[in-house]
Design an enzyme around this catalytic site. Structure first.
Site, PDB file in Angstrom:
ATOM      1  N   MET A  94       0.797  -1.235   0.000  1.00  0.00           N
ATOM      2  CA  MET A  94       0.000   0.000   0.000  1.00  0.00           C
ATOM      3  C   MET A  94       0.828   1.283   0.000  1.00  0.00           C
ATOM      4  O   MET A  94       0.306   2.355   0.308  1.00  0.00           O
ATOM      5  CB  MET A  94      -0.944  -0.009   1.221  1.00  0.00           C
ATOM      6  CG  MET A  94      -1.951  -1.153   1.207  1.00  0.00           C
ATOM      7  SD  MET A  94      -2.936  -1.220  -0.312  1.00  0.00           S
ATOM      8  CE  MET A  94      -4.056   0.154  -0.007  1.00  0.00           C
ATOM      9  N   ARG A  95       2.115   1.179  -0.341  1.00  0.00           N
ATOM     10  CA  ARG A  95       2.935   2.389  -0.477  1.00  0.00           C
ATOM     11  C   ARG A  95       3.154   2.672  -1.954  1.00  0.00           C
ATOM     12  O   ARG A  95       3.364   1.742  -2.735  1.00  0.00           O
ATOM     13  CB  ARG A  95       4.322   2.212   0.164  1.00  0.00           C
ATOM     14  CG  ARG A  95       4.317   1.965   1.628  1.00  0.00           C
ATOM     15  CD  ARG A  95       3.799   3.113   2.439  1.00  0.00           C
ATOM     16  NE  ARG A  95       4.615   4.321   2.336  1.00  0.00           N
ATOM     17  CZ  ARG A  95       4.252   5.489   2.858  1.00  0.00           C
ATOM     18  NH1 ARG A  95       3.092   5.613   3.487  1.00  0.00           N
ATOM     19  NH2 ARG A  95       5.038   6.545   2.751  1.00  0.00           N
ATOM     20  N   ILE A  96       3.103   3.934  -2.294  1.00  0.00           N
ATOM     21  CA  ILE A  96       3.444   4.316  -3.669  1.00  0.00           C
ATOM     22  C   ILE A  96       4.970   4.347  -3.766  1.00  0.00           C
ATOM     23  O   ILE A  96       5.629   4.977  -2.936  1.00  0.00           O
ATOM     24  CB  ILE A  96       2.882   5.710  -3.992  1.00  0.00           C
ATOM     25  CG1 ILE A  96       1.387   5.720  -3.704  1.00  0.00           C
ATOM     26  CG2 ILE A  96       3.267   6.140  -5.412  1.00  0.00           C
ATOM     27  CD1 ILE A  96       0.474   6.073  -4.800  1.00  0.00           C
ATOM     28  N   LEU A  97       5.516   3.644  -4.737  1.00  0.00           N
ATOM     29  CA  LEU A  97       6.965   3.645  -4.933  1.00  0.00           C
ATOM     30  C   LEU A  97       7.335   4.800  -5.853  1.00  0.00           C
ATOM     31  O   LEU A  97       6.608   5.110  -6.801  1.00  0.00           O
ATOM     32  CB  LEU A  97       7.402   2.304  -5.528  1.00  0.00           C
ATOM     33  CG  LEU A  97       7.200   1.115  -4.567  1.00  0.00           C
ATOM     34  CD1 LEU A  97       7.106  -0.195  -5.328  1.00  0.00           C
ATOM     35  CD2 LEU A  97       8.298   1.072  -3.518  1.00  0.00           C
ATOM     36  N   HIS A 113      -4.269  -6.203  -9.126  1.00  0.00           N
ATOM     37  CA  HIS A 113      -5.281  -5.194  -8.797  1.00  0.00           C
ATOM     38  C   HIS A 113      -6.663  -5.848  -8.917  1.00  0.00           C
ATOM     39  O   HIS A 113      -6.915  -6.591  -9.881  1.00  0.00           O
ATOM     40  CB  HIS A 113      -5.162  -4.013  -9.763  1.00  0.00           C
ATOM     41  CG  HIS A 113      -6.102  -2.898  -9.441  1.00  0.00           C
ATOM     42  ND1 HIS A 113      -5.866  -1.997  -8.421  1.00  0.00           N
ATOM     43  CD2 HIS A 113      -7.294  -2.559  -9.975  1.00  0.00           C
ATOM     44  CE1 HIS A 113      -6.874  -1.142  -8.354  1.00  0.00           C
ATOM     45  NE2 HIS A 113      -7.762  -1.466  -9.281  1.00  0.00           N
ATOM     46  N   GLU A 176     -10.683 -14.858  -4.985  1.00  0.00           N
ATOM     47  CA  GLU A 176     -10.466 -16.245  -5.441  1.00  0.00           C
ATOM     48  C   GLU A 176      -9.811 -16.263  -6.815  1.00  0.00           C
ATOM     49  O   GLU A 176      -8.925 -17.068  -7.082  1.00  0.00           O
ATOM     50  CB  GLU A 176     -11.812 -16.980  -5.546  1.00  0.00           C
ATOM     51  CG  GLU A 176     -12.231 -17.642  -4.270  1.00  0.00           C
ATOM     52  CD  GLU A 176     -13.496 -18.470  -4.485  1.00  0.00           C
ATOM     53  OE1 GLU A 176     -13.553 -19.234  -5.480  1.00  0.00           O
ATOM     54  OE2 GLU A 176     -14.417 -18.309  -3.669  1.00  0.00           O
ATOM     55  N   ALA A 177     -10.258 -15.362  -7.680  1.00  0.00           N
ATOM     56  CA  ALA A 177      -9.658 -15.270  -9.023  1.00  0.00           C
ATOM     57  C   ALA A 177      -8.220 -14.768  -8.923  1.00  0.00           C
ATOM     58  O   ALA A 177      -7.329 -15.259  -9.624  1.00  0.00           O
ATOM     59  CB  ALA A 177     -10.494 -14.340  -9.899  1.00  0.00           C
ATOM     60  N   GLU A 178      -7.969 -13.819  -8.029  1.00  0.00           N
ATOM     61  CA  GLU A 178      -6.609 -13.286  -7.853  1.00  0.00           C
ATOM     62  C   GLU A 178      -5.632 -14.411  -7.515  1.00  0.00           C
ATOM     63  O   GLU A 178      -4.515 -14.459  -8.027  1.00  0.00           O
ATOM     64  CB  GLU A 178      -6.584 -12.249  -6.730  1.00  0.00           C
ATOM     65  CG  GLU A 178      -7.346 -10.980  -7.030  1.00  0.00           C
ATOM     66  CD  GLU A 178      -7.217  -9.955  -5.907  1.00  0.00           C
ATOM     67  OE1 GLU A 178      -6.112  -9.773  -5.369  1.00  0.00           O
ATOM     68  OE2 GLU A 178      -8.236  -9.331  -5.558  1.00  0.00           O
TER      69      GLU A 178
HETATM   70  C1  GRF Z   1      -5.869  -7.681  -3.117  1.00  0.00           C
HETATM   71  O1  GRF Z   1      -7.230  -7.528  -3.406  1.00  0.00           O
HETATM   72  C2  GRF Z   1      -5.028  -7.083  -4.211  1.00  0.00           C
HETATM   73  O2  GRF Z   1      -5.598  -7.183  -5.478  1.00  0.00           O
HETATM   74  C3  GRF Z   1      -4.956  -5.635  -3.798  1.00  0.00           C
HETATM   75  O3  GRF Z   1      -4.868  -5.651  -2.398  1.00  0.00           O
HETATM   76  C4  GRF Z   1      -5.462  -6.855  -1.902  1.00  0.00           C
HETATM   77  C5  GRF Z   1      -4.414  -7.536  -1.089  1.00  0.00           C
HETATM   78  O4  GRF Z   1      -4.903  -8.679  -0.441  1.00  0.00           O
HETATM   79  N1  GRF Z   1      -3.847  -4.973  -4.433  1.00  0.00           N
HETATM   80  P1  GRF Z   1      -3.894  -9.693   0.235  1.00  0.00           P
HETATM   81  O5  GRF Z   1      -3.036  -8.886   1.211  1.00  0.00           O
HETATM   82  O6  GRF Z   1      -3.066 -10.314  -0.847  1.00  0.00           O
HETATM   83  O7  GRF Z   1      -4.739 -10.683   0.955  1.00  0.00           O
END
Ligand code: GRF
Length: 206
Positions: A94-97, A113, A176-178
């Protein structure tokens, strides 16, 4: 013949479920990548427990200890070098690089994403999707470039948005898709089936 695996660092800030999906994929002997380092900018991130359980090397780089974005980025970069990382997976980081870091790792850093980019960049993604009334959402793995959530797309998987979905129910379905898409995209890259060329993701058959 033993082929060298791609040495990957995973950068996290929280839950780490995508990190877990990558850990699980890397456990297979024939998976072409290995995790050499997990970096968290949040000292008590849940994902660190997952890294520990998998006996992975970990580093905490707490952004609050750095006075500038560049000095934070440089500290991360030093850790990556020390661990021999060749490639970076951002997984809920969650940090912008900064631009200098992103340019240095251009073509060697990817992100996941929880939307079908270029729709719904930034945060509150599932709220955005539901508010827009889309019937299909999903996830995207893309190369990281200086512009947020805008890099060349490597892989996408779609999921339905159902009547009555809340941001939470949709997030769970997309997640789940991720967990399938991220390890698959990394595999393609490690096998050389995807390359970053002139600002585009080039996919080849084999
Ligand atoms: C995920 O939904 C990802 O797509 C987004 O942040 C969330 C991170 O979830 N960038 P996790 O920490 O991997 O469980």
């Amino acid at each position: 013949m033993t082929v060298a695996k791609l040495k990957v660092a995973v950068l996290i800030s929280g839950r780490g479920s995508n990190l877990q999906a990558l850990i699980d994929a890397c456990a297979a002997a024939d998976y072409p990548a290995e995790i050499v380092l997990v970096v968290s900018n949040v000292p008590n991130a849940q994902g660190l427990a997952r890294a520990k359980a998998a006996s992975l090397r970990m580093a905490i780089v707490d952004h609050r200890n750095y006075t500038s974005r560049d000095s934070f980025d440089e500290a991360v970069d030093a850790m990556l070098k020390e661990a021999g990382a060749e490639f970076i997976c951002l997984a809920g980081f969650m940090r912008i690089l900064g631009d200098a870091f992103v340019r240095k790792w251009e073509g060697r850093m990817i992100n996941i994403h929880p939307s079908l980019l270029p729709a719904f960049k930034g945060t509150h993604v599932h709220e955005q999707a539901i508010a827009a009334g889309v019937k299909v959402s999903g996830c995207t793995v893309h190369y990281v470039i200086p512009a947020l959530d805008s890099g060349p797309i490597i892989a996408q998987e779609k999921v339905p948005v159902l009547a009555g979905d809340t941001p939470e129910t949709l997030a769970a379905r997309v997640l789940e898709a991720e967990h399938k898409t991220y390890p698959t995209a990394l595999k393609w890259i490690a096998e050389g089936k995807v390359r970053f060329e002139q600002g585009r993701a080039v996919l080849t058959g084999d």
